[in-house]
Design an enzyme around this catalytic site. Structure first.
Site, short mmCIF file in Angstrom:
data_model
loop_
_atom_site.label_atom_id
_atom_site.label_comp_id
_atom_site.label_asym_id
_atom_site.label_seq_id
_atom_site.Cartn_x
_atom_site.Cartn_y
_atom_site.Cartn_z
N PHE A 11 0.81 -1.22 0.00
CA PHE A 11 0.00 0.00 0.00
C PHE A 11 0.85 1.29 0.00
N ASP A 59 13.09 -11.56 -1.01
CA ASP A 59 12.81 -11.45 0.42
C ASP A 59 13.91 -10.61 1.08
N ALA A 82 9.10 -2.74 3.63
CA ALA A 82 8.71 -4.17 3.65
C ALA A 82 8.43 -4.60 5.08
N GLU A 84 5.48 -7.31 7.51
CA GLU A 84 4.15 -7.87 7.78
C GLU A 84 3.46 -6.76 8.57
N THR A 100 10.43 -11.09 9.21
CA THR A 100 10.47 -10.00 8.23
C THR A 100 10.80 -8.67 8.89
N THR A 125 6.04 2.98 12.82
CA THR A 125 4.62 3.22 13.09
C THR A 125 4.41 3.82 14.48
N ASP A 126 3.29 4.53 14.63
CA ASP A 126 2.96 5.07 15.95
C ASP A 126 2.60 3.96 16.94
N GLU A 127 2.35 2.76 16.42
CA GLU A 127 1.95 1.66 17.32
C GLU A 127 3.07 1.27 18.28
N TYR A 153 2.79 -7.55 16.26
CA TYR A 153 3.17 -6.64 15.16
C TYR A 153 3.92 -5.43 15.70
N SER A 154 3.30 -4.72 16.65
CA SER A 154 3.95 -3.48 17.11
C SER A 154 5.25 -3.78 17.84
N LYS A 157 7.90 -4.19 15.23
CA LYS A 157 8.30 -2.88 14.67
C LYS A 157 9.17 -2.12 15.69
N ASN A 183 -2.67 5.21 7.94
CA ASN A 183 -2.81 5.75 6.57
C ASN A 183 -4.09 5.23 5.93
N ASN A 252 -13.69 4.39 15.33
CA ASN A 252 -13.98 3.46 14.24
C ASN A 252 -15.44 3.52 13.77
P1 NAD Z 1 1.42 -3.65 3.23
O1 NAD Z 1 1.15 -4.88 4.04
O2 NAD Z 1 0.35 -3.09 2.36
O3 NAD Z 1 2.69 -3.92 2.29
C1 NAD Z 1 3.82 -4.60 2.74
C2 NAD Z 1 4.65 -4.97 1.51
O4 NAD Z 1 5.86 -5.60 1.96
C3 NAD Z 1 3.97 -5.97 0.57
O5 NAD Z 1 4.15 -5.56 -0.77
C4 NAD Z 1 4.71 -7.27 0.83
O6 NAD Z 1 4.75 -8.14 -0.30
C5 NAD Z 1 6.09 -6.77 1.19
N1 NAD Z 1 6.83 -7.71 2.03
C6 NAD Z 1 6.38 -8.36 3.13
N2 NAD Z 1 7.35 -9.17 3.61
C7 NAD Z 1 8.43 -9.00 2.80
C8 NAD Z 1 9.74 -9.55 2.79
N3 NAD Z 1 10.11 -10.43 3.72
N4 NAD Z 1 10.60 -9.16 1.85
C9 NAD Z 1 10.20 -8.26 0.88
N5 NAD Z 1 8.99 -7.74 0.84
C10 NAD Z 1 8.10 -8.09 1.78
O7 NAD Z 1 1.95 -2.58 4.27
P2 NAD Z 1 1.72 -1.00 4.31
O8 NAD Z 1 0.45 -0.71 4.98
O9 NAD Z 1 2.02 -0.44 2.98
O10 NAD Z 1 2.90 -0.59 5.32
C11 NAD Z 1 4.21 -0.33 4.83
C12 NAD Z 1 5.10 0.02 6.01
O11 NAD Z 1 4.58 1.16 6.69
C13 NAD Z 1 5.18 -1.08 7.07
O12 NAD Z 1 6.51 -1.14 7.52
C14 NAD Z 1 4.25 -0.61 8.17
O13 NAD Z 1 4.71 -1.09 9.42
C15 NAD Z 1 4.39 0.88 8.06
N6 NAD Z 1 3.22 1.68 8.47
C16 NAD Z 1 1.98 1.41 7.98
C17 NAD Z 1 0.91 2.23 8.32
C18 NAD Z 1 -0.48 1.99 7.78
O14 NAD Z 1 -1.42 2.65 8.21
N7 NAD Z 1 -0.67 1.10 6.81
C19 NAD Z 1 1.11 3.31 9.18
C20 NAD Z 1 2.40 3.55 9.68
C21 NAD Z 1 3.45 2.73 9.31
O1 DAU Z 2 -1.18 3.19 13.41
C1 DAU Z 2 -0.47 2.68 12.34
C2 DAU Z 2 -0.89 1.26 12.06
O2 DAU Z 2 -2.19 1.32 11.49
C3 DAU Z 2 0.06 0.52 11.14
O3 DAU Z 2 1.30 0.38 11.79
C4 DAU Z 2 -0.49 -0.85 10.76
O4 DAU Z 2 0.37 -1.48 9.81
C5 DAU Z 2 -1.86 -0.66 10.15
O5 DAU Z 2 -2.42 -1.93 9.86
C6 DAU Z 2 -2.77 0.10 11.11
O6 DAU Z 2 -3.05 -0.70 12.29
P1 DAU Z 2 -4.52 -0.75 12.93
O7 DAU Z 2 -4.63 -1.99 13.72
O8 DAU Z 2 -4.85 0.54 13.58
O9 DAU Z 2 -5.38 -0.84 11.55
P2 DAU Z 2 -6.65 -1.74 11.14
O10 DAU Z 2 -7.13 -1.21 9.83
O11 DAU Z 2 -6.36 -3.19 11.24
O12 DAU Z 2 -7.70 -1.37 12.26
C7 DAU Z 2 -8.11 -0.01 12.48
C8 DAU Z 2 -9.12 -0.01 13.61
O13 DAU Z 2 -10.32 -0.65 13.14
C9 DAU Z 2 -8.69 -0.81 14.84
O14 DAU Z 2 -9.16 -0.16 16.00
C10 DAU Z 2 -9.36 -2.15 14.67
C11 DAU Z 2 -10.65 -1.79 13.95
N1 DAU Z 2 -11.20 -2.82 13.04
C12 DAU Z 2 -10.36 -3.33 12.10
C13 DAU Z 2 -10.81 -4.29 11.22
C14 DAU Z 2 -9.90 -4.90 10.18
C15 DAU Z 2 -12.52 -3.20 13.13
O15 DAU Z 2 -13.27 -2.71 13.99
N2 DAU Z 2 -12.97 -4.15 12.26
C16 DAU Z 2 -12.18 -4.73 11.31
O16 DAU Z 2 -12.65 -5.62 10.56
#
Ligand code: NAD
Ligand code: DAU
Length: 342
Positions: A11, A59, A82, A84, A100, A125-127, A153-154, A157, A183, A252
């Site tokens: 993403f 990887d 990259a 999980e 990972t 991440t803020d987590e 997860y957190s 990270k 995001n 939420n």
């Molecule tokens: P995502 O899960 O959408 O994408 C992760 C990508 O990493 C995928 O394309 C996957 O194929 C690749 N990947 C996973 N394991 C791998 C490995 N071992 N080697 C190479 N590639 C690998 O994640 P995202 O939501 O885009 O998040 C990206 C980064 O930002 C993460 O580090 C996450 O912790 C951080 N982050 C995410 C958010 C959020 O709201 N999504 C917020 C803050 C920080």
């Molecule tokens: O804060 C940054 C983090 O935000 C990133 O580091 C993570 O990679 C990203 O996945 C995200 O984590 P959250 O756990 O906050 O995101 P998620 O979309 O999984 O959930 C957002 C909120 O919604 C959380 O309070 C759980 C709730 N939720 C989530 C899902 C998937 C539901 O109530 N129902 C659902 O089905």
């Protein structure tokens, strides 16, 4: 500048690649991605054939592959997306998160040391700060807030962040870390709250809200996050952590109701389900440091961003429907293996 972007088929990484290629058409971008379930190569289809873009399937834990890639390409910077990234999956099976998110980060940093890369940027991440109480809106996460994680997860990270700072102190690796809030935007995998709820509402399926739906997240449009990372990579101070967020807290249930309203669907679709284990109550970022030092401020208001995001998912049904059907995983076979690109 030559960038090695890991996790660029996910993403935020894909949005970052689009941002770079549009803003700096003279730059070169190499994307290293394992294409796990969360990586979707079709997301990158508009850039796959650009002469200044290269996709490598691999990887980040594969030391030999990473060293070869960095030795051959000699990027100026490595930006590590990259990971999980889904909390619920980490509760089901923590082990791959440790591999990972921690081991993979260390392999990338070892390569950065060996080949003297000018900047290693860790997308965190803020987590890592844990959560805040709902009844204390005055409390925010600052860069020096202690790490206090809740989920595997957190924790993974936070482990990576500690390792990044250790490589800075011990080896003098030129690192920076960004810690961003939640995001939303185009190309987010439909397991995360916003795209999942949009997809379910469009399919007239029940929308699963965990617990009482009162948990608060601090939402930021993905392009604003990309701009912040780009600024940190180019102008941020080495060895520093920068929080990224736009003071946009919503619970939420509010988000889910807003999506239903925007799509003209009934609130009867809302379905309260068993809460997530260890569910963080509230996240809220203080972005003062990045604002004061680098002049960053988010450009997209939530009102505008959420409308555009919903419109994007409406216009790109095929993108998320092929994910939900699992068909997207054949794209690499079709685009690379069948065409003899590797
Ligand atoms: P995502 O899960 O959408 O994408 C992760 C990508 O990493 C995928 O394309 C996957 O194929 C690749 N990947 C996973 N394991 C791998 C490995 N071992 N080697 C190479 N590639 C690998 O994640 P995202 O939501 O885009 O998040 C990206 C980064 O930002 C993460 O580090 C996450 O912790 C951080 N982050 C995410 C958010 C959020 O709201 N999504 C917020 C803050 C920080
Ligand atoms: O804060 C940054 C983090 O935000 C990133 O580091 C993570 O990679 C990203 O996945 C995200 O984590 P959250 O756990 O906050 O995101 P998620 O979309 O999984 O959930 C957002 C909120 O919604 C959380 O309070 C759980 C709730 N939720 C989530 C899902 C998937 C539901 O109530 N129902 C659902 O089905």
């Amino acid at each position: 500048m030559k960038h090695l972007v890991t996790g660029g088929a996910g993403f935020i990484g894909s949005n970052y690649i689009f941002y770079l290629l549009e803003k700096y058409p003279e730059d070169k971008v190499i994307c290293l991605d394992k294409l796990t379930y969360a990586g979707n190569l079709s997301t990158l289809k508009t850039v796959l054939d650009l002469p200044n873009f290269k996709f490598v399937k691999g990887d980040i834990c594969d030391r030999e592959l990473v060293y070869d890639l960095v030795e051959n390409e000699r990027p100026d910077v490595i930006v590590n997306f990259a990971a999980e990234s889904h909390v619920d999956r980490s509760i089901e099976d923590p082990s791959i998160f440790l591999n990972t998110n921690i081991i993979g980060t260390s392999v990338l940093m070892d390569a950065a040391r060996k080949y003297e890369i000018k900047r290693f940027h860790q997308v965190s991440t803020d987590e890592v700060y844990g959560d805040l109480p709902l009844d204390r809106p005055d409390l925010l996460f600052h860069e020096d807030t202690p790490l206090h994680t809740s989920s595997p997860y957190s924790s993974s990270k936070a482990g990576a962040d500690l390792l990044v700072m250790a490589y800075y102190r011990t080896f003098g690796l030129p690192v920076t870390i960004s810690r961003c809030s939640n995001n939303y935007g185009p190309y987010q995998f439909p397991e995360k709250l916003i795209p999942l709820m949009i997809a379910k509402a469009l399919n007239e399926e029940k929308l699963p809200v965990y617990g009482d739906g009162a948990n608060v997240r601090d939402w930021l449009y993905v392009e604003d996050h990309c701009e912040a990372i780009d600024l940190i990579v180019r102008k941020g101070r080495i060895g520093e952590v920068y929080n990224v967020g736009g003071h946009n807290e919503r619970n939420n249930l509010t988000i889910v109701k807003l999506i239903l309203e925007e799509l003209g669907k009934s609130e009867d679709l809302i379905h309260f389900v068993t809460d997530r284990k260890g569910h963080d109550r509230r996240y809220a970022i203080d972005p003062t440091k990045i604002h004061n030092e680098l002049g960053w401020l988010p450009k997209t208001t939530f009102e505008k961003g959420i409308k555009e995001t919903i419109a994007w998912y409406l216009e790109h049904r095929e993108w998320w429907q092929t994910i939900m059907s699992g068909e997207y995983q054949n794209y690499y076979q079709k685009m690379y293996l069948d065409k003899g690109r590797v």
